[in-house]
Design a protein around this motif. Structure first.
Motif, PDB file in Angstrom:
ATOM      1  N   GLN A  23       0.861  -1.175   0.000  1.00 57.87           N
ATOM      2  CA  GLN A  23       0.000   0.000   0.000  1.00 57.87           C
ATOM      3  C   GLN A  23       0.896   1.223   0.000  1.00 57.87           C
ATOM      4  O   GLN A  23       1.848   1.301   0.779  1.00 57.87           O
ATOM      5  CB  GLN A  23      -0.890  -0.005   1.235  1.00 57.87           C
ATOM      6  N   ALA A  24       0.614   2.179  -0.882  1.00 54.56           N
ATOM      7  CA  ALA A  24       1.482   3.346  -1.009  1.00 54.56           C
ATOM      8  C   ALA A  24       0.674   4.584  -1.371  1.00 54.56           C
ATOM      9  O   ALA A  24      -0.480   4.491  -1.795  1.00 54.56           O
ATOM     10  CB  ALA A  24       2.552   3.081  -2.070  1.00 54.56           C
ATOM     11  N   ASP A  25       1.328   5.734  -1.230  1.00 57.87           N
ATOM     12  CA  ASP A  25       0.685   7.003  -1.562  1.00 57.87           C
ATOM     13  C   ASP A  25       0.769   7.327  -3.048  1.00 57.87           C
ATOM     14  O   ASP A  25      -0.064   8.057  -3.567  1.00 57.87           O
ATOM     15  CB  ASP A  25       1.320   8.143  -0.774  1.00 57.87           C
ATOM     16  N   THR A  26       1.798   6.801  -3.737  1.00 57.40           N
ATOM     17  CA  THR A  26       1.958   7.090  -5.161  1.00 57.40           C
ATOM     18  C   THR A  26       2.147   5.792  -5.947  1.00 57.40           C
ATOM     19  O   THR A  26       2.513   4.753  -5.377  1.00 57.40           O
ATOM     20  CB  THR A  26       3.184   7.989  -5.434  1.00 57.40           C
ATOM     21  N   GLU A  27       1.913   5.873  -7.233  1.00 58.29           N
ATOM     22  CA  GLU A  27       2.090   4.704  -8.099  1.00 58.29           C
ATOM     23  C   GLU A  27       3.553   4.243  -8.107  1.00 58.29           C
ATOM     24  O   GLU A  27       3.837   3.044  -8.076  1.00 58.29           O
ATOM     25  CB  GLU A  27       1.635   5.032  -9.522  1.00 58.29           C
ATOM     26  N   ASP A  28       4.480   5.190  -8.136  1.00 61.83           N
ATOM     27  CA  ASP A  28       5.906   4.841  -8.155  1.00 61.83           C
ATOM     28  C   ASP A  28       6.323   4.098  -6.883  1.00 61.83           C
ATOM     29  O   ASP A  28       7.059   3.119  -6.945  1.00 61.83           O
ATOM     30  CB  ASP A  28       6.774   6.091  -8.331  1.00 61.83           C
ATOM     31  N   GLU A  29       5.855   4.576  -5.730  1.00 65.77           N
ATOM     32  CA  GLU A  29       6.174   3.896  -4.469  1.00 65.77           C
ATOM     33  C   GLU A  29       5.600   2.473  -4.455  1.00 65.77           C
ATOM     34  O   GLU A  29       6.244   1.531  -3.995  1.00 65.77           O
ATOM     35  CB  GLU A  29       5.606   4.680  -3.282  1.00 65.77           C
ATOM     36  N   CYS A  30       4.399   2.331  -4.959  1.00 65.03           N
ATOM     37  CA  CYS A  30       3.741   1.028  -4.993  1.00 65.03           C
ATOM     38  C   CYS A  30       4.500   0.078  -5.928  1.00 65.03           C
ATOM     39  O   CYS A  30       4.742  -1.088  -5.583  1.00 65.03           O
ATOM     40  CB  CYS A  30       2.294   1.188  -5.453  1.00 65.03           C
ATOM     41  N   ALA A  31       4.897   0.574  -7.089  1.00 63.85           N
ATOM     42  CA  ALA A  31       5.649  -0.247  -8.044  1.00 63.85           C
ATOM     43  C   ALA A  31       7.000  -0.654  -7.449  1.00 63.85           C
ATOM     44  O   ALA A  31       7.449  -1.790  -7.640  1.00 63.85           O
ATOM     45  CB  ALA A  31       5.842   0.512  -9.349  1.00 63.85           C
ATOM     46  N   GLU A  32       7.653   0.236  -6.719  1.00 68.31           N
ATOM     47  CA  GLU A  32       8.937  -0.084  -6.088  1.00 68.31           C
ATOM     48  C   GLU A  32       8.759  -1.158  -5.022  1.00 68.31           C
ATOM     49  O   GLU A  32       9.556  -2.088  -4.918  1.00 68.31           O
ATOM     50  CB  GLU A  32       9.562   1.172  -5.478  1.00 68.31           C
ATOM     51  N   GLY A  33       7.704  -1.041  -4.224  1.00 67.94           N
ATOM     52  CA  GLY A  33       7.434  -2.062  -3.212  1.00 67.94           C
ATOM     53  C   GLY A  33       7.166  -3.419  -3.836  1.00 67.94           C
ATOM     54  O   GLY A  33       7.652  -4.453  -3.361  1.00 67.94           O
TER      55      GLY A  33
END
Length: 65
Positions: free
Chosen positions: A8-18
């Motif tokens: 779960q993330a605040d941005t698409e990039d953070e979510c993709a990195e996770g």
């Protein structure tokens, strides 16, 4: 029992990195980053299936070692 891991993330990039970190750890992605109606990003992964021992037609499963 089914094992699922979520990112779960605040941005698409953070979510993709996770999700990429989970894939690097041996998980398989089952849901790519998706924007949810409550304003957060989510992705899911599951553990990769364990490798099975090869089966020899003439003798059954191969013995380890």
């Amino acid at each position: 029992m089914a094992i699922r891991v979520g990112v779960q993330a605040d941005t698409e990039d953070e979510c993709a990195e996770g999700l990429a970190q989970l894939v690097d750890a041996g998980y398989l992605p089952v849901m790519l980053p998706r924007f949810l109606t409550d304003g957060r990003w989510m992705a899911r992964a599951v553990p990769a299936p364990a490798a099975k021992a090869p089966v020899r037609e003439d003798r059954g499963p191969a013995a380890p070692g």
